[in-house]
Design an enzyme around this catalytic site. Structure first.
Site, mmCIF file in Angstrom:
data_model
loop_
_atom_site.group_PDB
_atom_site.id
_atom_site.type_symbol
_atom_site.label_atom_id
_atom_site.label_comp_id
_atom_site.label_asym_id
_atom_site.label_seq_id
_atom_site.Cartn_x
_atom_site.Cartn_y
_atom_site.Cartn_z
ATOM 1 N N GLU A 13 12.123 3.098 14.247
ATOM 2 C CA GLU A 13 11.183 4.104 13.744
ATOM 3 C C GLU A 13 9.904 3.994 14.560
ATOM 4 O O GLU A 13 9.815 3.162 15.476
ATOM 5 C CB GLU A 13 10.907 3.872 12.251
ATOM 6 C CG GLU A 13 10.274 2.506 11.965
ATOM 7 C CD GLU A 13 9.962 2.246 10.500
ATOM 8 O OE1 GLU A 13 9.804 3.201 9.731
ATOM 9 O OE2 GLU A 13 9.858 1.052 10.142
ATOM 10 N N ARG B 241 -7.578 -20.339 -1.388
ATOM 11 C CA ARG B 241 -6.617 -20.189 -0.295
ATOM 12 C C ARG B 241 -5.577 -21.303 -0.309
ATOM 13 O O ARG B 241 -5.911 -22.480 -0.159
ATOM 14 C CB ARG B 241 -7.328 -20.159 1.063
ATOM 15 C CG ARG B 241 -6.348 -19.854 2.194
ATOM 16 C CD ARG B 241 -7.010 -19.821 3.565
ATOM 17 N NE ARG B 241 -6.013 -19.465 4.579
ATOM 18 C CZ ARG B 241 -5.134 -20.324 5.105
ATOM 19 N NH1 ARG B 241 -5.145 -21.593 4.741
ATOM 20 N NH2 ARG B 241 -4.232 -19.925 5.981
ATOM 21 N N HIS C 22 -1.011 -21.489 0.346
ATOM 22 C CA HIS C 22 0.112 -20.602 0.681
ATOM 23 C C HIS C 22 0.970 -20.146 -0.507
ATOM 24 O O HIS C 22 1.306 -18.974 -0.597
ATOM 25 C CB HIS C 22 0.983 -21.229 1.772
ATOM 26 C CG HIS C 22 0.344 -21.183 3.123
ATOM 27 N ND1 HIS C 22 -0.808 -21.888 3.428
ATOM 28 C CD2 HIS C 22 0.664 -20.502 4.240
ATOM 29 C CE1 HIS C 22 -1.153 -21.640 4.677
ATOM 30 N NE2 HIS C 22 -0.273 -20.806 5.196
ATOM 31 N N ARG D 12 7.989 3.734 -4.857
ATOM 32 C CA ARG D 12 8.051 2.823 -3.702
ATOM 33 C C ARG D 12 7.014 1.705 -3.838
ATOM 34 O O ARG D 12 7.288 0.545 -3.487
ATOM 35 C CB ARG D 12 7.844 3.602 -2.397
ATOM 36 C CG ARG D 12 8.088 2.736 -1.169
ATOM 37 C CD ARG D 12 8.106 3.538 0.109
ATOM 38 N NE ARG D 12 6.820 4.168 0.367
ATOM 39 C CZ ARG D 12 6.597 5.054 1.336
ATOM 40 N NH1 ARG D 12 7.575 5.425 2.135
ATOM 41 N NH2 ARG D 12 5.408 5.587 1.500
ATOM 42 N N TYR E 294 0.820 -1.216 0.000
ATOM 43 C CA TYR E 294 0.000 0.000 0.000
ATOM 44 C C TYR E 294 0.847 1.255 0.000
ATOM 45 O O TYR E 294 2.060 1.204 0.232
ATOM 46 C CB TYR E 294 -0.955 0.005 1.202
ATOM 47 C CG TYR E 294 -0.311 0.380 2.527
ATOM 48 C CD1 TYR E 294 0.508 -0.524 3.211
ATOM 49 C CD2 TYR E 294 -0.495 1.632 3.083
ATOM 50 C CE1 TYR E 294 1.100 -0.176 4.418
ATOM 51 C CE2 TYR E 294 0.099 1.994 4.297
ATOM 52 C CZ TYR E 294 0.899 1.082 4.953
ATOM 53 O OH TYR E 294 1.497 1.427 6.134
ATOM 54 N N LEU F 298 10.990 1.486 7.077
ATOM 55 C CA LEU F 298 10.441 1.909 5.794
ATOM 56 C C LEU F 298 11.230 3.128 5.299
ATOM 57 O O LEU F 298 11.529 4.035 6.092
ATOM 58 C CB LEU F 298 8.961 2.288 5.946
ATOM 59 C CG LEU F 298 8.326 2.616 4.603
ATOM 60 C CD1 LEU F 298 8.031 1.341 3.813
ATOM 61 C CD2 LEU F 298 7.060 3.431 4.774
ATOM 62 N N LYS G 89 6.370 -2.084 1.946
ATOM 63 C CA LYS G 89 5.207 -1.463 2.596
ATOM 64 C C LYS G 89 3.990 -2.374 2.453
ATOM 65 O O LYS G 89 3.121 -2.133 1.623
ATOM 66 C CB LYS G 89 4.966 -0.072 1.995
ATOM 67 C CG LYS G 89 4.125 0.851 2.874
ATOM 68 C CD LYS G 89 4.309 2.292 2.462
ATOM 69 C CE LYS G 89 3.376 3.256 3.168
ATOM 70 N NZ LYS G 89 3.345 3.158 4.617
HETATM 71 N N1 PDD Z 1 2.901 5.224 7.025
HETATM 72 N N2 PDD Z 1 7.492 4.136 8.777
HETATM 73 C C1 PDD Z 1 6.381 3.391 8.735
HETATM 74 C C2 PDD Z 1 6.365 2.081 9.456
HETATM 75 C C3 PDD Z 1 5.251 3.831 8.017
HETATM 76 O O1 PDD Z 1 4.143 3.066 7.972
HETATM 77 C C4 PDD Z 1 5.291 5.094 7.360
HETATM 78 C C5 PDD Z 1 4.132 5.611 6.561
HETATM 79 C C6 PDD Z 1 6.473 5.854 7.463
HETATM 80 C C7 PDD Z 1 6.603 7.197 6.818
HETATM 81 O O2 PDD Z 1 6.623 7.098 5.410
HETATM 82 P P1 PDD Z 1 6.141 8.298 4.491
HETATM 83 O O3 PDD Z 1 6.942 9.485 4.868
HETATM 84 O O4 PDD Z 1 6.410 7.833 3.117
HETATM 85 O O5 PDD Z 1 4.672 8.517 4.776
HETATM 86 C C8 PDD Z 1 7.546 5.326 8.164
HETATM 87 C C9 PDD Z 1 1.688 5.555 6.320
HETATM 88 C C10 PDD Z 1 1.458 7.009 6.179
HETATM 89 C C11 PDD Z 1 0.541 4.816 6.970
HETATM 90 O O6 PDD Z 1 0.744 3.655 7.291
HETATM 91 O O7 PDD Z 1 -0.539 5.372 7.121
#
Ligand code: PDD
Length: 282
Positions: free
Chosen positions: A179, A99, A101, A52, A33, A203, A146
């Site tokens: 993070e 379904r 794996h 990304r 996503y 991320l 992501k």
């Molecule tokens: N999240 N780290 C994580 C684990 C994240 O899920 C996100 C973004 C970021 C920041 O990434 P960016 O600057 O590209 O938004 C860092 C999104 C916004 C979310 O899950 O809603």
């Protein structure tokens, strides 16, 4: 203004958008996503988010998806919503399959999107800073992809809410700072910004990248390197960066007050400069 969804080539109210129960995103978290925001009617960093998204799909060996189609669709959804400050959610799953794996031999990636108004961080937090707690990072080993597998992130965020604070910072058993649950983290010591390097454990935030670029323009030194919880607690400033979080100053981590407990000069400057950059985008 309508909150809308996109599904199977159609735009509709969000409540009407339904996906099959055998979508692999639903059963295996086999989906990736992006969240893209707009400032005053202009979407910010679209191509960076698409880069990304493509990388996430490549890492998981998804069948190909047309970048142009994703881009055209998200702009159309954004236009139809009419929101000035929109948050667009894009999710691509590997597809719908019985379904099982292993990856299906053939599948058609399912693209869904929603658009809503950004739910803004309360102004009080922007002005006074936030408190956060720390928690051992118990996510999987590919946080650079992501994916929608966000259960650890939701648990960590819930723990923050229950502790009466804004967010949780993931740290390792060995005391390496990673993070936050949906944002990256920067700390500042003696005028130098420090943030975790791009590895499989965090991320690669688009906002992180924009903040580093802004620092270069402002002649603020940035070190992308591992740093410890001791360094974090001892920092002069700390802040989160993220698409809707933007630059959000932190004034307390666990029991420790950061700096003098007020938002720091570098975080407040970067917060203003980032907002201006967003407003000038498009
Ligand atoms: N999240 N780290 C994580 C684990 C994240 O899920 C996100 C973004 C970021 C920041 O990434 P960016 O600057 O590209 O938004 C860092 C999104 C916004 C979310 O899950 O809603």
């Amino acid at each position: 203004m309508p909150e809308l969804a996109y599904l199977n080539g159609k735009f509709m109210p969000i409540e009407s958008a339904m996906v099959p129960i055998e979508d692999r995103g639903y059963q295996f978290g086999d989906a990736v996503y992006e969240v893209i925001a707009s400032y005053e009617g202009k979407l910010f960093c679209v191509e960076e988010h698409l880069d990304r998204l493509e990388r996430s799909m490549r890492e998981l060996a998804f069948p190909p998806v047309s970048r142009d189609e994703v881009r055209d669709t998200l702009f159309e959804l954004f236009k139809r919503s009419g929101f000035s400050r929109a948050g667009i959610y894009i999710q691509v799953s590997r597809g719908v399959a019985v379904r099982n794996h292993p990856f299906p031999e053939t599948s058609t990636p399912q693209i869904v999107m929603t658009v809503r108004e950004v739910s803004e961080v309360p102004q009080e937090y922007r002005e006074n800073g936030i408190s956060v707690i720390t928690m051992t990072d118990f996510r999987w080993g590919r946080c650079d992809i992501k994916t929608v597998q966000l259960l650890p992130n939701t648990i960590a965020k819930q723990r923050a809410i229950e502790a009466g604070v804004y967010d949780t910072i993931f740290v390792t058993e060995a005391g390496v700072v990673r993070e936050a649950t949906s944002s990256n983290l920067f700390v500042v010591k003696n005028g130098i910004l420090i943030t975790h390097p791009l590895t499989e454990n965090i991320l690669a935030g688009i906002t992180r990248m924009v903040v580093i670029d802004l620092c270069r323009e402002l002649d603020l030194p940035v070190e992308e390197r591992f740093y410890s919880t001791d360094e974090m607690f001892d920092a002069d400033e700390a802040f989160l960066s993220g698409t809707t979080t933007e630059v959000l100053p932190i004034v307390q981590i666990d029991e420790k007050i950061i700096g003098d407990g007020k938002i720091g000069p570098i975080a407040s400057r970067l917060s203003a400069v980032l907002q201006r950059r967003g407003l000038e985008s498009g």
